[in-house]
Design an enzyme around this catalytic site. Structure first.
Site, PDB file in Angstrom:
ATOM      1  N   LYS A  50       0.836  -1.206   0.000  1.00 14.98           N
ATOM      2  CA  LYS A  50       0.000   0.000   0.000  1.00 14.98           C
ATOM      3  C   LYS A  50       0.868   1.252   0.000  1.00 14.98           C
ATOM      4  O   LYS A  50       0.616   2.191  -0.763  1.00 14.98           O
ATOM      5  CB  LYS A  50      -0.886   0.029   1.252  1.00 14.98           C
ATOM      6  N   GLN A  94      -5.546  -1.383   9.445  1.00  8.41           N
ATOM      7  CA  GLN A  94      -5.344  -2.730   8.896  1.00  8.41           C
ATOM      8  C   GLN A  94      -5.991  -3.780   9.803  1.00  8.41           C
ATOM      9  O   GLN A  94      -5.760  -3.795  11.013  1.00  8.41           O
ATOM     10  CB  GLN A  94      -3.832  -2.986   8.744  1.00  8.41           C
ATOM     11  N   ASP A 117     -11.869   2.761   3.555  1.00  5.35           N
ATOM     12  CA  ASP A 117     -12.147   1.324   3.562  1.00  5.35           C
ATOM     13  C   ASP A 117     -13.651   1.064   3.473  1.00  5.35           C
ATOM     14  O   ASP A 117     -14.073  -0.082   3.277  1.00  5.35           O
ATOM     15  CB  ASP A 117     -11.627   0.741   4.881  1.00  5.35           C
TER      16      ASP A 117
HETATM   17  N1  GUN Z   1      -7.136  -6.805   5.752  1.00  6.53           N
HETATM   18  C1  GUN Z   1      -7.309  -7.554   4.642  1.00  6.53           C
HETATM   19  N2  GUN Z   1      -8.035  -6.880   3.725  1.00  6.53           N
HETATM   20  C2  GUN Z   1      -8.326  -5.686   4.275  1.00  6.53           C
HETATM   21  C3  GUN Z   1      -9.050  -4.555   3.814  1.00  6.53           C
HETATM   22  O1  GUN Z   1      -9.590  -4.508   2.703  1.00  6.53           O
HETATM   23  N3  GUN Z   1      -9.125  -3.525   4.681  1.00  6.53           N
HETATM   24  C4  GUN Z   1      -8.554  -3.560   5.917  1.00  6.53           C
HETATM   25  N4  GUN Z   1      -8.695  -2.491   6.705  1.00  6.53           N
HETATM   26  N5  GUN Z   1      -7.877  -4.583   6.370  1.00  6.53           N
HETATM   27  C5  GUN Z   1      -7.759  -5.635   5.554  1.00  6.53           C
END
Ligand code: GUN
Length: 293
Positions: A50, A94, A117
């Site tokens: 990311k 996360q 998100d």
């Molecule tokens: N962990 C795995 N996929 C995601 C996601 O799309 N968003 C978040 N916040 N955590 C994750």
């Protein structure tokens, strides 16, 4: 039939290039903050990707790394500070968080205007009501890949296997917005193979390695595999492992018309959609019209 593999990497690269080309149209460079608690290796890989792709898109990346034993208050305070920081347009916490933390309370702390998100009650409510808002990234990526493969999705039967808040439930609403007829299946569904065989679009989001077999797939269907499971791969040597989806890929290829590989299918689209949401949140917060991406 030999299914056509849907190239999520290429689709994501195209989307990221389009996002990068719009960043300079904003009055201020967009900023995306990521909060990572603990040292789960898979989460560390996600966050590293990311951060790199945020920079490549011409955005500012802010990382808040907290120890695995961080208190609820520490995490809440971290999110509150990011809410106040004007250079931050998007906040992603996360998941999963360490088990001692109250995940729902931490997500509720995120300013909905920065909820890239799409997980806050506000974002979920906007989606439920069919009103504009920030949509969850993985299901948005699934819709984009299905449209890329099939074009117009109206009238198609979309079966979603899995009912999670992160994928299954929002995917159902997003495919409904595309005028699909949607069925959500889960662990208590009776005769799951037969239901799956009625799907024009099959979304696999159960988290069980290779559970969905070729015989469950309608000839010509579009199969989108959200699963990422690590399994032993003795053929690669002792102790080796490999990533597989929730669909038995080799078997499914016989029947499917289109199928996403794992890795290289939905995964790259999730981060691209996160960057897209950051661009949209930044435009909204900076009072300019949302660029079309
Ligand atoms: N962990 C795995 N996929 C995601 C996601 O799309 N968003 C978040 N916040 N955590 C994750």
């Amino acid at each position: 039939m030999n299914a056509k593999s849907i190239d999520g990497k290429a689709c994501a690269a195209k989307l990221r290039a389009s996002i990068a080309s719009k960043v300079s149209t904003l009055p201020r460079q967009p900023g995306l903050a990521v909060v990572l608690v603990g040292d789960d290796p898979a989460s560390q890989v996600y966050v590293r990707n990311k951060v790199r792709q945020t920079h490549e898109a011409g955005m500012i990346s802010v990382e808040r790394l907290l120890p695995a034993d961080a208190s609820q208050q520490q995490v809440l305070d971290t999110v509150a500070a990011l809410n106040q920081d004007n250079a931050v347009d998007g906040i992603l916490v996360q998941l999963p968080l360490p088990p001692h933390l109250d995940e729902a309370a931490i997500i509720a702390q995120i300013d909905p205007a920065k909820d890239v998100d799409g997980l806050t009650t506000t974002s979920a409510g906007q989606l439920f009501l069919g009103k504009p808002g920030l949509r969850p990234c993985t299901p948005t990526g699934c819709v984009m890949l299905a449209k890329d493969a099939l074009g117009d999705l109206s009238g198609k039967h979309c079966v979603i296997v899995g009912r999670s808040i992160l994928v299954g439930k929002p995917a159902a609403l997003l495919f409904l917005e595309e005028n699909c007829t949607v069925t959500i299946a889960h662990s208590r569904t009776t005769d799951l193979p037969e239901l799956c065989r009625s799907a024009d679009i099959l979304i696999a989001a159960v988290g069980r390695a290779q559970m969905i077999k070729g015989s469950w797939i309608k000839p010509g269907a579009c199969v989108i595999d959200v699963g990422i499971n690590r399994i032993a791969a003795p053929e690669k040597g002792e102790g080796a492992s490999r990533l597989v989806g929730d669909v038995d890929f080799e078997d499914a290829q016989e029947n499917a018309g289109f199928i996403t590989p794992v890795p290289g299918g939905v995964g790259p689209m999730t981060i691209a959609c996160l960057l897209r949401n950051t661009l949209l949140a930044a435009a909204c917060r900076q009072g300019v019209e949302a660029p079309s991406v």
